[in-house]
Design a protein around this motif. Structure first.
Motif, mmCIF file in Angstrom:
data_model
loop_
_atom_site.group_PDB
_atom_site.id
_atom_site.type_symbol
_atom_site.label_atom_id
_atom_site.label_comp_id
_atom_site.label_asym_id
_atom_site.label_seq_id
_atom_site.Cartn_x
_atom_site.Cartn_y
_atom_site.Cartn_z
ATOM 1 N N ARG A 185 9.727 -20.041 -45.838
ATOM 2 C CA ARG A 185 11.662 -19.869 -46.389
ATOM 3 C C ARG A 185 11.310 -20.350 -47.533
ATOM 4 N N PRO A 186 12.126 -19.465 -48.474
ATOM 5 C CA PRO A 186 12.475 -18.523 -48.559
ATOM 6 C C PRO A 186 10.981 -17.983 -49.588
ATOM 7 N N SER A 187 10.642 -16.324 -48.291
ATOM 8 C CA SER A 187 9.309 -15.918 -47.887
ATOM 9 C C SER A 187 9.486 -15.063 -49.259
ATOM 10 N N GLU A 188 8.234 -14.740 -49.548
ATOM 11 C CA GLU A 188 7.947 -13.669 -50.896
ATOM 12 C C GLU A 188 6.545 -13.398 -50.561
ATOM 13 N N ARG A 189 6.132 -12.897 -51.308
ATOM 14 C CA ARG A 189 4.390 -11.415 -51.463
ATOM 15 C C ARG A 189 4.727 -11.315 -52.944
ATOM 16 N N LEU A 190 3.266 -12.244 -52.813
ATOM 17 C CA LEU A 190 2.614 -12.256 -54.277
ATOM 18 C C LEU A 190 1.587 -10.680 -54.337
ATOM 19 N N LEU A 191 1.604 -10.568 -55.498
ATOM 20 C CA LEU A 191 0.323 -9.229 -56.016
ATOM 21 C C LEU A 191 0.039 -9.784 -57.144
ATOM 22 N N VAL A 192 -1.364 -10.001 -56.848
ATOM 23 C CA VAL A 192 -2.586 -10.025 -57.557
ATOM 24 C C VAL A 192 -3.028 -8.905 -58.281
ATOM 25 N N ALA A 193 -3.684 -8.479 -59.473
ATOM 26 C CA ALA A 193 -4.389 -7.592 -60.446
ATOM 27 C C ALA A 193 -5.390 -8.120 -61.026
ATOM 28 N N LEU A 194 -6.728 -8.029 -60.749
ATOM 29 C CA LEU A 194 -7.968 -8.564 -61.963
ATOM 30 C C LEU A 194 -8.434 -7.322 -62.300
ATOM 31 N N ASN A 195 -8.889 -8.182 -63.422
ATOM 32 C CA ASN A 195 -9.410 -6.928 -64.425
ATOM 33 C C ASN A 195 -10.539 -7.201 -64.169
ATOM 34 N N PHE A 196 -11.622 -6.427 -64.079
ATOM 35 C CA PHE A 196 -12.988 -6.825 -64.315
ATOM 36 C C PHE A 196 -13.503 -5.857 -65.436
ATOM 37 N N SER A 197 -13.013 -5.760 -66.112
ATOM 38 C CA SER A 197 -13.488 -4.419 -67.043
ATOM 39 C C SER A 197 -13.238 -4.803 -68.125
ATOM 40 N N ASP A 198 -14.266 -5.083 -69.078
ATOM 41 C CA ASP A 198 -13.808 -5.430 -70.477
ATOM 42 C C ASP A 198 -12.766 -4.003 -71.389
ATOM 43 N N ALA A 199 -12.297 -3.784 -70.578
ATOM 44 C CA ALA A 199 -10.823 -2.778 -71.734
ATOM 45 C C ALA A 199 -10.009 -2.851 -70.609
ATOM 46 N N HIS A 200 -8.486 -2.714 -71.636
ATOM 47 C CA HIS A 200 -7.261 -2.636 -71.554
ATOM 48 C C HIS A 200 -6.984 -1.819 -70.507
ATOM 49 N N ARG A 201 -6.203 -2.340 -68.797
ATOM 50 C CA ARG A 201 -6.076 -1.286 -68.321
ATOM 51 C C ARG A 201 -4.259 -1.743 -68.069
ATOM 52 N N GLU A 202 -3.373 -0.347 -67.790
ATOM 53 C CA GLU A 202 -2.133 0.058 -67.388
ATOM 54 C C GLU A 202 -2.188 0.854 -65.657
ATOM 55 N N LEU A 203 -1.839 0.071 -65.031
ATOM 56 C CA LEU A 203 -1.645 0.185 -63.344
ATOM 57 C C LEU A 203 -0.124 0.562 -63.455
ATOM 58 N N LEU A 204 0.111 1.719 -62.685
ATOM 59 C CA LEU A 204 1.634 0.991 -61.974
ATOM 60 C C LEU A 204 2.195 0.936 -60.548
ATOM 61 N N ALA A 205 3.334 -0.462 -61.187
ATOM 62 C CA ALA A 205 3.503 -0.928 -60.040
ATOM 63 C C ALA A 205 4.809 -0.993 -59.090
ATOM 64 N N PRO A 206 4.655 -1.703 -58.385
ATOM 65 C CA PRO A 206 6.059 -1.486 -57.293
ATOM 66 C C PRO A 206 7.267 -1.769 -58.172
ATOM 67 N N ARG A 207 8.298 -0.592 -57.985
ATOM 68 C CA ARG A 207 9.359 -1.685 -58.870
ATOM 69 C C ARG A 207 9.939 -3.139 -58.846
ATOM 70 N N GLU A 208 9.747 -3.169 -57.621
ATOM 71 C CA GLU A 208 10.693 -4.815 -57.360
ATOM 72 C C GLU A 208 9.623 -5.707 -57.808
ATOM 73 N N ALA A 209 8.259 -5.566 -58.829
ATOM 74 C CA ALA A 209 7.148 -6.935 -59.237
ATOM 75 C C ALA A 209 8.098 -7.374 -59.898
ATOM 76 N N SER A 210 8.445 -8.725 -59.812
ATOM 77 C CA SER A 210 8.751 -9.641 -61.558
ATOM 78 C C SER A 210 7.685 -10.360 -61.493
ATOM 79 N N PRO A 211 7.131 -11.601 -63.011
ATOM 80 C CA PRO A 211 6.496 -12.212 -63.139
ATOM 81 C C PRO A 211 7.115 -13.534 -63.140
ATOM 82 N N LEU A 212 5.727 -14.994 -62.768
ATOM 83 C CA LEU A 212 6.531 -15.676 -62.126
ATOM 84 C C LEU A 212 6.312 -16.562 -63.022
#
Length: 558
Positions: free
Chosen positions: A493-520
């Motif tokens: 409390r307060p509750s939170e859900r953390l999203l983690v994205a880890l790029n194992f490639s050697d290239a730039h990646r762009e992914l769709l993400a939940p609209r509610e996602a906001s940086p910390l």
């Protein structure tokens, strides 16, 4: 300091989600110039360890030993080998660690002893002495051959003929490491007594070496494999150990009964813990079985992340398989230890800060407790040693196909502009490689962009988010080399859900993400992915972490 005082702040389940720093004492810090690290040297460097933000230390063996396997062959469970110091030194270490908020866990090698242990000296003396059945003895077959075809991890038969008793004894590791007979209740009680000795001295937990080797099955031959496989401890296809299915020589059902007795003992000392090392082909199931129910081990780790595979599909498959099986058990994860090549080399990241930070973030965002091996925070590569420099018995046996474990055991470099990296004023037992000096603690300590300071920053960040320490985990499909997961702690409390994205490639990646996602706002600098307009942008080997409202489930269409 009482246990109640020690655990009052963090609680008795401090180990759940803890980060444990493994110290290989003979290579950490030498206080007296004999070239071998020691307990006073560890005390000298406790402030450094505390500065990392870890929760506990794990000390590899420092017990009295002939050092045929460098302390994993114990001759006196209650003695400190003189090369490491004294019992008084150990007591001072525990007090000093606790004063800095660090718990102390120690290695316990329970499945076998040294052949120099008084128990074995008595056992081998005759077939009818009080300890005659304390080790695993068996008669030869009619043709004089060993009782079974079981193989030693270090090569050759796991049976050794003894002319005193005219019988074979079992040794799953070196000939000089005879296996105790856990089918004998007296042995179990004696071993529990040795564990109690250290509990009374104030230790907070135990790392249990090769814990699935404690009991053996019926003396029947192991069936062959159709193909040799690489297993744990550097067991490669050129080692006969890998030619068998190990159905009878380890991981027996009776082992669980011993673990329950051990847990009952630990429960007499609130706040103590145990982490078992599991070396088995079915290691994930064994980890689950050994930690479920609340009356066995507190946690366990295996060699699944200690091999060469590290592509995101493999990691996803391994971690999801563990989550499907673990139930109410608890895993412990490591990317390195004293038995395997260093992760910087094994996972092809020598000198590559982006990759090393990515591997750090992967490990520290998983559900479970974490073990960090000394030097991992510096990005040390595997040391390249010559045959003449090797001392590890496994390396000497299987050279040149396998170069042993000395390459990950070289001394910790403290300063890059002093002889031997300021580890010792004498000649060290293993050389300090020149390439390690540039990565020494002093060289990285004041550099904001160093890997060392990345570990400090990420560990501090992790501590501030209960979801990362104790929360649940859910994995999303791997796409384009990006491993995606979420962490959520339902009672926070307060509750939170953390999203983690880890790029194992050697290239730039762009992914769709939940609209509610906001940086910390408190994310450290190495979390370099950006979130905007329902998308996450990841640089090569980039890391992104965002917060979402704690609704039931997130749809992450990658």
């Amino acid at each position: 300091m009482s246990r109640q005082t020690i655990y009052g702040k963090l609680g008795q389940d401090w180990w759940r989600g803890a980060v444990i720093y493994q110290i290989y004492p003979r290579s950490f810090m030498d206080s007296n110039g004999d070239g071998i690290g020691d307990l006073p040297g560890v005390i000298e460097k406790l402030d450094y360890i505390a500065s990392l933000g870890v929760d506990a230390i794990w000390l590899s063996p420092f017990f009295t030993s002939p050092m045929k396997d460098f302390g994993y062959d114990v001759a006196d469970y209650r003695g400190v080998d003189p090369m490491f110091g004294t019992l008084d030194d150990f007591d001072r270490l525990v007090e000093a660690a606790h004063a800095r908020g660090l718990k102390v866990t120690i290695d316990q090698v329970l499945s076998h002893t040294s052949d120099q242990h008084p128990w074995f000296a008595e056992s081998r003396a005759s077939r009818d002495n009080p300890k005659a059945d304390w080790y695993v003895w068996a008669d030869a077959k009619p043709d004089g051959s060993p009782p079974t075809n079981w193989q030693s991890v270090f090569g050759g038969s796991s049976w050794q003929w003894d002319t005193r008793r005219c019988q074979y004894y079992l040794h799953n590791f070196l000939v000089s490491q005879p296996d105790l007979n856990f089918r004998n209740p007296e042995v179990v009680e004696a071993i529990l007594g040795e564990v109690r000795f250290w509990l009374e001295r104030g230790v907070d937990g135990f790392r249990l070496d090769a814990v699935n080797f404690c009991t053996h099955g019926e003396l029947e031959d192991n069936p062959p494999r159709t193909q040799a496989v690489e297993s744990f401890l550097g067991v490669r296809p050129d080692n006969p150990y890998g030619f068998q299915q190990h159905l009878h020589d380890k991981t027996q059902p009776e082992n669980v009964a011993f673990l329950e007795k051990l847990r009952a003992l630990l429960d007499e000392y609130p706040g103590t813990t145990s982490v078992g090392e599991v070396g088995d082909d079915d290691s994930l199931n064994v980890m689950a079985a050994y930690t479920q129910g609340g009356n066995r081990l507190h946690m366990a780790y295996s060699f699944d992340l200690l091999g060469e595979r590290h592509d995101p599909e493999f990691l996803h498959r391994t971690m999801t398989a563990m989550e499907e099986r673990i139930g109410d058990g608890w895993p412990c994860w490591a990317l390195g230890n004293h038995d395997v090549p260093r992760v910087a080399t094994r996972w092809h990241a020598e000198g590559d800060l982006a990759k090393l930070r990515l591997y750090m973030a992967f490990l520290l965002t998983q559900r479970g407790s974490i073990c960090l091996y000394q030097g991992e925070e510096l990005g040390l590569p595997e040391a390249e040693l010559t045959l003449e420099q090797l001392v590890d018995p496994a390396g000497l046996t299987f050279w040149p196909a396998y170069k042993g474990r000395d390459g990950c055991r070289t001394p910790h470099p403290w300063c890059g502009d002093t002889r031997h990296g300021d580890f010792s004023h004498g000649e060290p037992w293993l050389p300090v490689p020149d390439e390690h000096l540039d990565l020494a603690m002093k060289q990285q300590d004041g550099a904001p962009d160093s890997l060392l300071n990345a570990y400090r920053a990420f560990l501090a960040f992790r501590r501030e988010h209960v979801a990362l320490v104790k929360g649940e985990i859910r994995y999303h499909p791997v796409r384009d080399g990006v491993l995606c997961l979420e962490r959520h702690h339902p009672t926070q409390r307060p509750s939170e859900r953390l999203l983690v994205a880890l790029n194992f490639s050697d290239a730039h990646r762009e992914l769709l993400a939940p609209r509610e996602a906001s940086p910390l706002d408190d994310a450290p600098a190495q979390v370099n992915g950006t979130w905007s307009a329902s998308k996450v942008q990841l640089p090569p080997h980039g890391i992104a972490i965002a917060r979402c409202p704690a609704q039931e489930e997130i749809t992450w269409d990658v």
